[in-house]
Scaffold this active site. Structure first.
Site, PDB file in Angstrom:
ATOM      1  N   SER A 123       0.830  -1.207   0.000  1.00 52.69           N
ATOM      2  CA  SER A 123       0.000   0.000   0.000  1.00 52.69           C
ATOM      3  C   SER A 123       0.865   1.257   0.000  1.00 52.69           C
ATOM      4  O   SER A 123       1.982   1.243   0.526  1.00 52.69           O
ATOM      5  CB  SER A 123      -0.883  -0.006   1.260  1.00 52.69           C
ATOM      6  OG  SER A 123      -1.484   1.256   1.449  1.00 52.69           O
ATOM      7  N   TYR A 148      -1.669  -0.541  10.670  1.00 49.93           N
ATOM      8  CA  TYR A 148      -1.994  -1.164   9.365  1.00 49.93           C
ATOM      9  C   TYR A 148      -0.850  -0.904   8.386  1.00 49.93           C
ATOM     10  O   TYR A 148      -0.318  -1.838   7.776  1.00 49.93           O
ATOM     11  CB  TYR A 148      -3.319  -0.607   8.816  1.00 49.93           C
ATOM     12  CG  TYR A 148      -3.467  -0.858   7.348  1.00 49.93           C
ATOM     13  CD1 TYR A 148      -3.184   0.139   6.413  1.00 49.93           C
ATOM     14  CD2 TYR A 148      -3.824  -2.112   6.877  1.00 49.93           C
ATOM     15  CE1 TYR A 148      -3.270  -0.100   5.055  1.00 49.93           C
ATOM     16  CE2 TYR A 148      -3.920  -2.363   5.519  1.00 49.93           C
ATOM     17  CZ  TYR A 148      -3.642  -1.348   4.620  1.00 49.93           C
ATOM     18  OH  TYR A 148      -3.715  -1.598   3.277  1.00 49.93           O
ATOM     19  N   LYS A 152       2.058  -3.547   6.669  1.00 51.10           N
ATOM     20  CA  LYS A 152       2.362  -3.676   5.233  1.00 51.10           C
ATOM     21  C   LYS A 152       3.866  -3.517   5.004  1.00 51.10           C
ATOM     22  O   LYS A 152       4.489  -4.307   4.293  1.00 51.10           O
ATOM     23  CB  LYS A 152       1.610  -2.619   4.417  1.00 51.10           C
ATOM     24  CG  LYS A 152       0.114  -2.846   4.294  1.00 51.10           C
ATOM     25  CD  LYS A 152      -0.196  -4.130   3.518  1.00 51.10           C
ATOM     26  CE  LYS A 152      -1.683  -4.305   3.267  1.00 51.10           C
ATOM     27  NZ  LYS A 152      -1.994  -5.589   2.602  1.00 51.10           N
TER      28      LYS A 152
HETATM   29  C1  WQD Z   1      -9.807   9.497   0.387  1.00 52.62           C
HETATM   30  C2  WQD Z   1     -10.064  10.996   0.532  1.00 52.62           C
HETATM   31  C3  WQD Z   1     -10.368  11.698   2.804  1.00 52.62           C
HETATM   32  C4  WQD Z   1     -14.141   9.478   3.360  1.00 52.62           C
HETATM   33  C5  WQD Z   1      -7.158   4.623   2.760  1.00 52.62           C
HETATM   34  C6  WQD Z   1      -6.085   3.832   3.449  1.00 52.62           C
HETATM   35  C7  WQD Z   1      -5.214   3.166   2.421  1.00 52.62           C
HETATM   36  C8  WQD Z   1      -6.057   2.337   1.481  1.00 52.62           C
HETATM   37  C9  WQD Z   1      -7.104   3.218   0.820  1.00 52.62           C
HETATM   38  C10 WQD Z   1      -6.110   0.063   2.229  1.00 52.62           C
HETATM   39  C11 WQD Z   1      -9.319  11.618   1.705  1.00 52.62           C
HETATM   40  C12 WQD Z   1     -11.650  11.902   1.994  1.00 52.62           C
HETATM   41  C13 WQD Z   1     -12.974  10.002   2.818  1.00 52.62           C
HETATM   42  C14 WQD Z   1     -15.208  10.346   3.706  1.00 52.62           C
HETATM   43  C15 WQD Z   1     -13.905  12.216   2.941  1.00 52.62           C
HETATM   44  N1  WQD Z   1      -6.682   1.296   2.166  1.00 52.62           N
HETATM   45  N2  WQD Z   1     -12.871  11.345   2.608  1.00 52.62           N
HETATM   46  N3  WQD Z   1     -15.045  11.694   3.475  1.00 52.62           N
HETATM   47  O1  WQD Z   1      -7.486   7.584   3.421  1.00 52.62           O
HETATM   48  O2  WQD Z   1      -6.539   7.959   1.077  1.00 52.62           O
HETATM   49  O3  WQD Z   1      -6.582   5.665   2.025  1.00 52.62           O
HETATM   50  O4  WQD Z   1      -7.888   3.798   1.889  1.00 52.62           O
HETATM   51  O5  WQD Z   1      -5.100  -0.291   1.673  1.00 52.62           O
HETATM   52  O6  WQD Z   1      -4.299   2.329   3.084  1.00 52.62           O
HETATM   53  O7  WQD Z   1      -5.270   4.743   4.166  1.00 52.62           O
HETATM   54  O8  WQD Z   1      -8.711   6.729   1.355  1.00 52.62           O
HETATM   55  O9  WQD Z   1     -11.072   6.802   0.687  1.00 52.62           O
HETATM   56  O10 WQD Z   1     -10.513   6.934   3.163  1.00 52.62           O
HETATM   57  O11 WQD Z   1     -10.033   8.891   1.668  1.00 52.62           O
HETATM   58  O12 WQD Z   1     -13.769  13.445   2.754  1.00 52.62           O
HETATM   59  O13 WQD Z   1     -16.285   9.938   4.212  1.00 52.62           O
HETATM   60  O14 WQD Z   1     -11.442  11.209   0.768  1.00 52.62           O
HETATM   61  O15 WQD Z   1     -10.139  12.788   3.692  1.00 52.62           O
HETATM   62  O16 WQD Z   1      -8.924  12.935   1.333  1.00 52.62           O
HETATM   63  P1  WQD Z   1      -7.303   7.104   2.029  1.00 52.62           P
HETATM   64  P2  WQD Z   1     -10.174   7.290   1.761  1.00 52.62           P
END
Ligand code: WQD
Length: 339
Positions: A123, A148, A152
């Site tokens: 990741s 997490y 990884k």
């Molecule tokens: C994306 C963007 C949030 C939800 C995570 C893990 C990573 C991988 C992918 C496993 C960010 C914003 C999100 C919401 C929002 N997982 N957001 N409202 O955090 O980049 O990555 O998921 O491997 O390891 O860290 O993905 O989709 O949670 O967030 O505004 O309800 O959307 O702040 O900018 P992230 P995400």
């Protein structure tokens, strides 16, 4: 036979479909603790044949020993692991025990049974705060923001060490950016339990009426519209990247790692607008406080994946949104949806 640990999960099931469509024989080892057995029926409908299934805890040596003894495994694609970032902060010991336990168990069994190739689901969270986006694979990894991410990075190191000790081994570590989207059939997709942590499944639950509105976590980041930028990649492109990594393993030895991303970033509000355009459904949202641990920009440099694997992402944000919506619209309750 290609072994997919955690192959009934979101990325694993799409990779199973991709490999079977390419004529590969696949066996899925999964304990279905965070996935549905219905995925297997859906894969049969997509591919016209059923993947073999071995229900087991991948960290259970004696159970998995039975699989390695029974089947001729040519390569392992290792997806199995807990993956909720927030939960990993609450339950670090369980995360390390399970995620590292699965990796260690697999490597032991691979050595005992002469299996030489492993592809690991890593990741972008392994990159540390010193890394400047777009990330290149030589940038500094760690310190990770949560257990997490550490699990990884530790698994990467463990696999790299095993490949050094077994020169006949090939190991490809795939650093995913933000996987979204679904198979165009609408039969398989992302099905998180409870309230989704990730952006796209949250948006699709709003669109299908299960959640009232999206909370946008902060609009004061140094980005074009103040909301977080991520490198979203279609899950089918990710699956194709695993198939390319399998080809690499069959013609190389040693360990290497590549980013699987598109190199194109989108803000949260750009994703919302793209989804509204693709689905025709307005997504109400409110600006909420920043989420702990979030960084402003996550973006892949994709040159090495193209050079080493001959792979690039093909799908744009429009496909990602349209395919995510088709999956959710056809499966409002995910795999619990009665057809
Ligand atoms: C994306 C963007 C949030 C939800 C995570 C893990 C990573 C991988 C992918 C496993 C960010 C914003 C999100 C919401 C929002 N997982 N957001 N409202 O955090 O980049 O990555 O998921 O491997 O390891 O860290 O993905 O989709 O949670 O967030 O505004 O309800 O959307 O702040 O900018 P992230 P995400």
């Amino acid at each position: 036979m290609i072994l997919l640990t955690g192959g009934a999960g979101y990325i694993g099931s799409h990779t199973a479909a991709e490999l079977m469509e390419r004529g590969r024989d696949v066996i899925i080892a999964d304990d279905f603790s965070n996935s549905s057995p219905r995925v297997i029926d859906r894969l049969e409908r997509i591919c016209g044949r059923r993947p073999a299934v071995f229900e087991a805890d991948v960290s259970d040596h004696s159970a998995m020993e039975e699989l390695f003894r029974r089947e001729k495994i040519e390569a392992v694609i290792h997806f199995a692991g807990y993956k909720a970032v927030g939960e990993s902060v609450q339950k670090p010991v369980q995360y390390y025990k399970n995620n590292l336990g699965c990796t260690l168990n697999l490597l032991e069994l691979m050595a005992e049974h002469g299996v030489k190739s492993i592809i690991f689901s890593s990741s972008a969270t392994v990159y540390g705060p010193e890394a400047i986006p777009p990330y290149t694979e030589d940038m500094r990894t760690g310190p990770c923001a949560n257990p997490y991410g550490w699990s990884k990075l530790m698994s990467e190191e463990i696999i790299r060490g095993a490949a050094t000790a077994r020169p006949e081994m090939s190991a490809m570590l795939l650093r995913y950016f933000n996987p979204i989207g679904a198979h165009p059939s609408g039969l398989i997709g992302e099905d998180p339990s409870g309230i989704p942590n990730n952006l796209m499944p949250y948006i699709t639950k709003v669109a299908v009426g299960k959640l009232e509105r999206l909370n946008v976590f902060g609009d004061d980041y140094p980005t074009p519209d103040g909301t977080g930028v991520r490198d979203y990649i279609h899950v089918c492109d990710l699956a194709a990247g695993h198939a390319a990594a399998l080809d690499w393993c069959e013609t190389h030895t040693g360990a290497d790692m590549v980013n699987l991303g598109t190199g194109r970033g989108y803000t949260v509000l750009e994703v919302v607008r793209a989804f509204e355009k693709a689905s025709g459904i307005p997504i109400p949202y409110v600006i909420a406080p920043r989420r702990d641990g979030d960084i402003p920009v996550l973006l892949a440099d994709t040159k090495k994946a193209e050079r080493v694997l001959g792979w690039t992402a093909k799908h744009g944000i429009e496909d990602m949104c349209a395919d995510s919506w088709r999956w959710q619209k056809c499966n409002p309750e995910g795999y619990a949806t009665e057809y």
